[in-house]
Scaffold this active site. Structure first.
Site, PDB file in Angstrom:
ATOM      1  N   CYS A 234      -6.138 -13.675  36.792  1.00 23.29           N
ATOM      2  CA  CYS A 234      -6.526 -15.078  36.994  1.00 23.29           C
ATOM      3  C   CYS A 234      -7.045 -15.734  35.720  1.00 23.29           C
ATOM      4  O   CYS A 234      -6.946 -16.955  35.553  1.00 23.29           O
ATOM      5  CB  CYS A 234      -7.525 -15.229  38.138  1.00 23.29           C
ATOM      6  SG  CYS A 234      -8.637 -13.863  38.306  1.00 23.29           S
TER       7      CYS A 234
ATOM      8  N   ARG B 144       0.795  -1.231   0.000  1.00 26.61           N
ATOM      9  CA  ARG B 144       0.000   0.000   0.000  1.00 26.61           C
ATOM     10  C   ARG B 144       0.827   1.281   0.000  1.00 26.61           C
ATOM     11  O   ARG B 144       0.361   2.310  -0.454  1.00 26.61           O
ATOM     12  CB  ARG B 144      -0.950   0.011   1.212  1.00 26.61           C
ATOM     13  CG  ARG B 144      -0.219   0.024   2.549  1.00 26.61           C
ATOM     14  CD  ARG B 144      -1.106  -0.475   3.682  1.00 26.61           C
ATOM     15  NE  ARG B 144      -0.440  -0.413   4.979  1.00 26.61           N
ATOM     16  CZ  ARG B 144       0.425  -1.314   5.435  1.00 26.61           C
ATOM     17  NH1 ARG B 144       0.747  -2.348   4.700  1.00 26.61           N
ATOM     18  NH2 ARG B 144       0.968  -1.169   6.628  1.00 26.61           N
TER      19      ARG B 144
END
Lengths: 425, 348
Positions: free
Chosen positions: A180, A66
């Protein structure tokens, strides 16, 4: 038929006064990547003659789909410099100054910004956008802000006293996951990938207390009652388990032995998690892996490569994870997939892991081309002093929404003024 | 360990994987393979043509033929970044070739200096898609008709000053896929309340949904009957750019060229006359297109070429890759307002 006399003289598609003011004004383009390349091309073709462009980056092969001002032979070179050279080839009369530097360098102070009639951002990160926003407010220079991702894009005009600035609206922060979830109860591939990146840092890089990989015994979900959770937490502090010796020290003491690493991470730690039985009441329990059953030779080689890289760097050295460094990327792919396997998730290809681990934003030429075209059209309105004509344009799922900019809130404007001054002191 | 995207069949080279990485992550490997097998004809290499050429070459089509019989002039170079500054007098397609090829050596880029009107029917049959810029209405209608029967996708587009449009005819039956989030049946969690009954959308898993859509011919799209009641009632919602396009196509047919800045006085008078004639023939009022339009439709605005070329380029990519819903069937862009709109004209 009568035609308005001001239109009688055209320079190409533009009336003469506008064409003249384009060729005399000075503009700054911040960024020479996807949007930047398209923007530079549009600016010179539209008739802008005095352009300065700044970019700290060098050219990578993945840019070439691009960032059309660059070719394969330019890989490794300065984006700003090569962009300037490529533009001069089709517009030799343009006056372009290129800086291979960061816009946040204090050399580019308010005086520097005051040299320009207009600043256009072609950036890919919030820190630089915030910085340029404040500099333009302080220098009282109009700023055109823009961004693209995939098929989507946006262009916004920011002008002190007339529109809200880039920092007026709170922006969403990067998504993070609870410790956790990463350490005990992953439920999506991304959790395993984040864990694998933490693991890389724990073993080879800069250790971070927020990037623990071992089971979290203080997980509130694991406790049958609150007193139990507190007891577990204290116990783990006292019984001198792995957490008290740094993971890197432990790994070094084993000589980065792949088998020992594997057994700790994918067998022993998993078996420990299984003892926290409340976690698995409503979730599918993880399945520990057995080295003798898996025997991934490739994984051994990866660990070996990383170990030698670390040794090369010397004592107390740290590796920095980089998605484009093959062994680092391979390590995260392997570790993440092994963990996905443990937690019964469908594994991911290296290609997909790289997207997620590397925060890669897909990008194509056409979205950048459209947005850069819109930027220059807004620039023309600004130079025409048509602020009331300026729009925020959203390129959203193939249709254009245009919204008028909001009037700036006085209070927040004052706050940012203070920030600008404190920044400059 | 190599960066494997597909393990079987050596489907994509390492060079392609590295260069096309960021776009494969957006539209997928299947789409990239289809692009890689497509041949496209691009007619007209002014500002809009150069943008479309760039976008298709960067996307990685198999081959792109640049067709233009005209010569480079100072005016034609205005919004064109592929032609060297010292190429005045050369053929436009030929002059654009070298820099077009450098954009992506993996694409076969060719230049053809013939006039498109002189090409026989079977010339067009070697392509999967044809994109016509700066062509007369009659030529566009002819090419559209002969390509429709062969399932060749047809695109038209132009930029006139601050205005631009694109049109597409993908045939009676265009098949494509859309990627949608997968709907997962809720699992049997005992203590989940009423939410457990709703099917959950899994943001990580997607599925490809097949669709088919039909398009109108260009002839029918341009020959809408505005005299009936239904058309009249939809007039308020119709972008005036559609009528502007009719006027500019008529100018092009009558004068053999587009409005030129150095003939501004004469050309603007003619444009206003044509506006009156065209709208009268359609049974519509001249007020639909106020006089001011003439000031803003000369030459090509580079940023408008970029916008229209970007949209047009992406539509061609979508059609060739058969992925994502195509615009149906016109896109109009007004550079003064910065507004773009998709609308449908033609057979229902």
């Amino acid at each position: 038929y009568s035609i308005p006399p001001t239109m009688a003289q055209l320079v190409g598609p533009l009336r003469k006064e506008l064409a003249d003011s384009l060729s005399s004004c000075r503009v700054l383009v911040v960024g020479a990547g996807g949007i930047g390349c398209e923007l530079l091309k549009n600016l010179v073709l539209a008739g802008f003659k005095n352009i300065e462009v700044i970019d700290l980056d060098t050219i990578d092969v993945s840019n070439l789909n691009r960032q059309f001002l660059f070719q394969k032979k330019h890989v490794g070179k300065s984006k700003a410099q090569v962009a300037k050279e490529s533009v001069l080839r089709f517009c030799p009369s343009a006056n372009i100054t290129a800086y291979h530097d960061s816009i946040m360098n204090p050399d580019y102070n308010v005086e520097f910004f005051r040299n320009f009639q207009l600043v256009m951002n072609a950036l890919d990160n919030r820190a630089a956008r915030n910085h340029v926003n404040r500099m333009c407010l302080a220098a009282d220079i109009p700023l055109i802000e823009s961004g693209t991702a995939g098929y989507l894009g946006q262009v916004t005009v920011i002008k002190k006293g007339q529109t809200e600035c880039y920092e007026c609206q709170p922006k969403p922060t990067q998504k993070t996951f609870p410790g956790c979830t990463i350490r005990n109860t992953p439920s999506e591939p991304i959790h395993c990938i984040v864990w694998a990146k933490y693991l890389f840092n724990q073993l080879f890089g800069e250790e971070d207390a927020d990037q623990e990989v071992s089971p979290d015994t203080a997980d509130p979900e694991a406790a049958w009652n609150p007193a139990d959770a507190a007891a577990r937490a204290t116990a783990s502090d006292q019984d001198g388990d792995i957490k008290r010796v740094s993971t890197k020290e432990w790994a070094r003491s084993t000589g980065y032995d792949p088998v020992k690493l594997f057994n700790k991470l994918f067998k022993d730690d998993i078996m420990y998690l299984l003892t926290m039985d409340k976690l698995w009441k409503k979730r599918k329990a993880p399945l520990p892996l057995d080295w003798t059953e898996i025997q991934q030779i490739e994984d051994m080689l990866i660990v070996e490569t990383l170990r030698s890289q670390l040794i090369e760097k010397g004592e107390g050295a740290e590796l920095v994870w980089d998605k484009d460094d093959p062994p680092a990327m391979d390590f995260v792919t392997a570790a993440a997939n092994l963990r996905m396997n443990v937690f019964s998730m469908n594994m991911k290809s290296r290609f997909d892991v790289k997207s997620m681990a590397g925060n890669i934003i897909p990008a194509i030429a056409t979205t950048n081309a459209v947005i850069a075209g819109l930027i220059v059209l807004e620039a023309l309105k600004i130079l025409n002093s048509d602020f009331d004509q300026c729009r925020t344009v959203n390129l959203r799922c193939y249709s254009f929404d245009t919204l008028k900019p909001e009037l700036h809130h006085v209070l927040s404007y004052l706050t940012y003024l203070c920030i600008c001054f404190s920044h400059l002191v | 360990m190599i960066d494997t995207i597909e393990k079987e069949d050596n489907i994509i080279s390492e060079e392609e994987a590295a260069q096309y990485d960021r776009q494969i992550r957006l539209w997928g490997l299947d789409a990239q393979k289809r692009l890689r097998g497509s041949r496209v004809l691009l007619v007209g290499l002014r500002g809009l043509g150069a943008e479309v050429a760039k976008n298709l070459i960067l996307a990685g089509v198999k081959g792109l033929t640049l067709l233009d019989h005209e010569q480079v002039t100072e005016e034609s170079r205005r919004a064109q970044f592929l032609i060297p500054v010292d190429a005045d007098g050369q053929n436009q397609a030929q002059a654009s070739l070298e820099r077009a090829q450098l954009l992506n050596p993996m694409v076969e880029v060719k230049a053809d200096t013939d006039a498109v009107e002189s090409k026989p029917d079977d010339f067009f049959f070697q392509f999967d898609a044809v994109c016509l810029t700066r062509c007369s209405k009659d030529l566009m209608v002819r090419v559209d008709q002969l390509c429709a029967s062969r399932n060749i996708k047809v695109f038209c587009g132009d930029v006139y000053g601050y205005h631009g449009y694109m049109f597409s005819d993908l045939g009676q039956e265009h098949h494509y896929v859309e990627e949608k989030p997968k709907v997962v049946k809720g699992s049997n969690e005992a203590n989940d309340g009423p939410e457990a009954k709703k099917p959950k959308v899994d943001p990580n898993e997607t599925t490809m949904v097949k669709k088919t859509i039909s398009f109108s011919s260009l002839k029918e799209a341009l020959e809408v009957d505005w005299t009936n009641e239904k058309a009249k009632s939809s007039l308020k919602r119709t972008p005036t750019d559609y009528f502007l396009l009719q006027v500019l196509l008529k100018f092009r047919t009558d004068k053999g060229r587009d409005p030129q800045p150095d003939s501004f006085a004469e050309d603007s008078q003619l444009l206003l006359q044509i506006r009156d004639d065209v709208l009268e023939t359609m049974g519509l009022s001249s007020e639909l297109l106020p006089n001011t339009f003439v000031s803003y439709c000369f030459s090509e605005m580079a940023p408008v070429c970029a916008v229209v070329g970007g949209v047009l380029g992406q539509e061609i990519v979508k059609a060739l890759s058969q992925r994502d819903a195509p615009h149906r069937n016109f896109f109009f862009f007004d550079g003064l307002k910065g507004s773009g709109v998709v609308d449908y004209f033609g057979s229902k």
